[in-house]
Write a protein that holds these residues in place. Structure first.
Motif, PDB file in Angstrom:
ATOM      1  N   PHE A 128       7.606  -4.751  -4.319  1.00  0.00           N
ATOM      2  CA  PHE A 128       6.378  -4.741  -5.128  1.00  0.00           C
ATOM      3  C   PHE A 128       5.557  -6.009  -4.884  1.00  0.00           C
ATOM      4  N   ARG A 129       6.243  -7.148  -4.805  1.00  0.00           N
ATOM      5  CA  ARG A 129       5.541  -8.416  -4.604  1.00  0.00           C
ATOM      6  C   ARG A 129       4.959  -8.546  -3.199  1.00  0.00           C
ATOM      7  N   SER A 130       5.494  -7.776  -2.246  1.00  0.00           N
ATOM      8  CA  SER A 130       5.022  -7.876  -0.870  1.00  0.00           C
ATOM      9  C   SER A 130       3.751  -7.059  -0.612  1.00  0.00           C
ATOM     10  N   VAL A 131       3.450  -6.118  -1.512  1.00  0.00           N
ATOM     11  CA  VAL A 131       2.273  -5.271  -1.321  1.00  0.00           C
ATOM     12  C   VAL A 131       1.006  -6.089  -1.570  1.00  0.00           C
ATOM     13  N   ASN A 132       0.077  -5.991  -0.656  1.00  0.00           N
ATOM     14  CA  ASN A 132      -1.186  -6.727  -0.767  1.00  0.00           C
ATOM     15  C   ASN A 132      -1.943  -6.310  -2.028  1.00  0.00           C
ATOM     16  N   ARG A 133      -2.251  -7.282  -2.862  1.00  0.00           N
ATOM     17  CA  ARG A 133      -2.908  -6.961  -4.127  1.00  0.00           C
ATOM     18  C   ARG A 133      -4.312  -6.395  -3.926  1.00  0.00           C
ATOM     19  N   SER A 134      -4.912  -6.678  -2.773  1.00  0.00           N
ATOM     20  CA  SER A 134      -6.283  -6.195  -2.540  1.00  0.00           C
ATOM     21  C   SER A 134      -6.335  -4.673  -2.457  1.00  0.00           C
ATOM     22  N   ILE A 135      -5.298  -4.048  -1.868  1.00  0.00           N
ATOM     23  CA  ILE A 135      -5.316  -2.588  -1.774  1.00  0.00           C
ATOM     24  C   ILE A 135      -5.035  -1.948  -3.133  1.00  0.00           C
ATOM     25  N   ILE A 136      -4.297  -2.665  -3.981  1.00  0.00           N
ATOM     26  CA  ILE A 136      -4.064  -2.170  -5.334  1.00  0.00           C
ATOM     27  C   ILE A 136      -5.356  -2.220  -6.136  1.00  0.00           C
ATOM     28  N   ILE A 148       1.171   1.977  -3.728  1.00  0.00           N
ATOM     29  CA  ILE A 148       2.177   0.911  -3.725  1.00  0.00           C
ATOM     30  C   ILE A 148       3.481   1.340  -3.058  1.00  0.00           C
ATOM     31  N   LEU A 149       4.088   2.420  -3.539  1.00  0.00           N
ATOM     32  CA  LEU A 149       5.391   2.842  -2.994  1.00  0.00           C
ATOM     33  C   LEU A 149       5.345   3.157  -1.495  1.00  0.00           C
ATOM     34  N   PRO A 150       4.306   3.849  -0.987  1.00  0.00           N
ATOM     35  CA  PRO A 150       4.259   4.080   0.462  1.00  0.00           C
ATOM     36  C   PRO A 150       4.175   2.792   1.276  1.00  0.00           C
ATOM     37  N   ASN A 151       3.641   1.726   0.676  1.00  0.00           N
ATOM     38  CA  ASN A 151       3.509   0.460   1.384  1.00  0.00           C
ATOM     39  C   ASN A 151       4.729  -0.452   1.230  1.00  0.00           C
ATOM     40  N   MET A 152       5.737   0.028   0.533  1.00  0.00           N
ATOM     41  CA  MET A 152       6.968  -0.753   0.387  1.00  0.00           C
ATOM     42  C   MET A 152       8.201   0.107   0.688  1.00  0.00           C
ATOM     43  N   LYS A 153       8.037   1.026   1.640  1.00  0.00           N
ATOM     44  CA  LYS A 153       9.138   1.924   2.005  1.00  0.00           C
ATOM     45  C   LYS A 153      10.411   1.191   2.416  1.00  0.00           C
ATOM     46  N   PRO A 154      10.324   0.115   3.221  1.00  0.00           N
ATOM     47  CA  PRO A 154      11.565  -0.583   3.593  1.00  0.00           C
ATOM     48  C   PRO A 154      12.349  -1.088   2.387  1.00  0.00           C
ATOM     49  N   ALA A 155      11.642  -1.584   1.372  1.00  0.00           N
ATOM     50  CA  ALA A 155      12.310  -2.088   0.179  1.00  0.00           C
ATOM     51  C   ALA A 155      12.995  -0.957  -0.586  1.00  0.00           C
TER      52      ALA A 155
END
Length: 223
Positions: A112-120, A138-145
């Protein structure tokens, strides 16, 4: 010699149920911790991390008291299900959720912390709700986590010994998971069975870690 595979299937069942429940609990909790600032946050994070450093016997002892007929959860569960939590499969599930908690929560919080806040913020600007932003941005952008949390939680639950022994003992078809079967096989000097059980767990653990590293490399390359 005929090997009893029931403990292995019971371990897989326990790991699957635990991982699904941890994912359902972990996503909203990790989202809250990652994006919310509050005074008690360090205490919450410390409690979540405790199972990583506590000896399994200590955690198992307190869970055994909590799950007993005189314990809060144990007495409540007995009123609902007609039996106590300890020395039953349901007790193993509750215990597994607790001692595998950090293996799901920590990767999710980092994700969650790794996702760029600008896209949110962009999603909010376009009128997306928080729920839609979570699932479609958010979830699609943190699939590895997410994958790391799922795989590590499953593998950790599959191989746990100390806590499940104290909570469940060794009841065939109910609480005798593969780690307990290995222990009992060694006690009986049945090294053939112990080798087979241990070899299966060793191979699974290796391929689990290999899967995590390969998937993370794949998503890093795409990124």
């Amino acid at each position: 010699m005929e090997l009893d595979l029931t403990p292995f299937f019971l371990s897989l069942k326990l790991s699957f149920i635990t991982t699904v429940l941890l994912l359902l609990i972990g996503i909203p909790l990790s989202y809250f911790i990652a994006y919310t600032e509050f005074r008690l946050k360090p205490i919450v994070e410390a409690v979540i991390t405790l199972p990583l450093i506590l000896p399994p016997t200590v955690l198992g002892f307190y869970l055994l008291i909590l799950f007993s007929k005189n314990g809060f959860l144990g007495s409540l569960w007995e009123k609902i299900a007609g039996h106590q939590l300890s020395f039953h499969f349901e007790g193993l599930v509750f215990a597994s959720i607790i001692f595998s908690f950090p293996f799901m929560i920590h990767p999710l919080i980092s994700g969650f912390r790794s996702v760029n806040r600008s896209i949110i913020e962009a999603a909010y600007t376009l009128g997306k709700s928080r729920l839609k932003t979570l699932f479609y941005v958010i979830l699609p952008n943190m699939k590895p986590a997410v994958i790391t949390g799922i795989v590590l939680s499953f593998a950790h639950t599959l191989g746990e010994f100390g806590v499940v022994l104290m909570i469940g003992g060794s009841i065939d078809g109910e609480t005798k998971v593969v780690s307990i079967a290995i222990y009992e096989a060694v006690e009986k000097l049945d090294y053939t069975s112990a080798h087979i059980y241990a070899g299966i767990l060793l191979g699974f653990s290796f391929f689990t870690l290999l899967t995590v590293y390969l998937l993370n490399k794949k998503y890093e390359f795409k990124g």
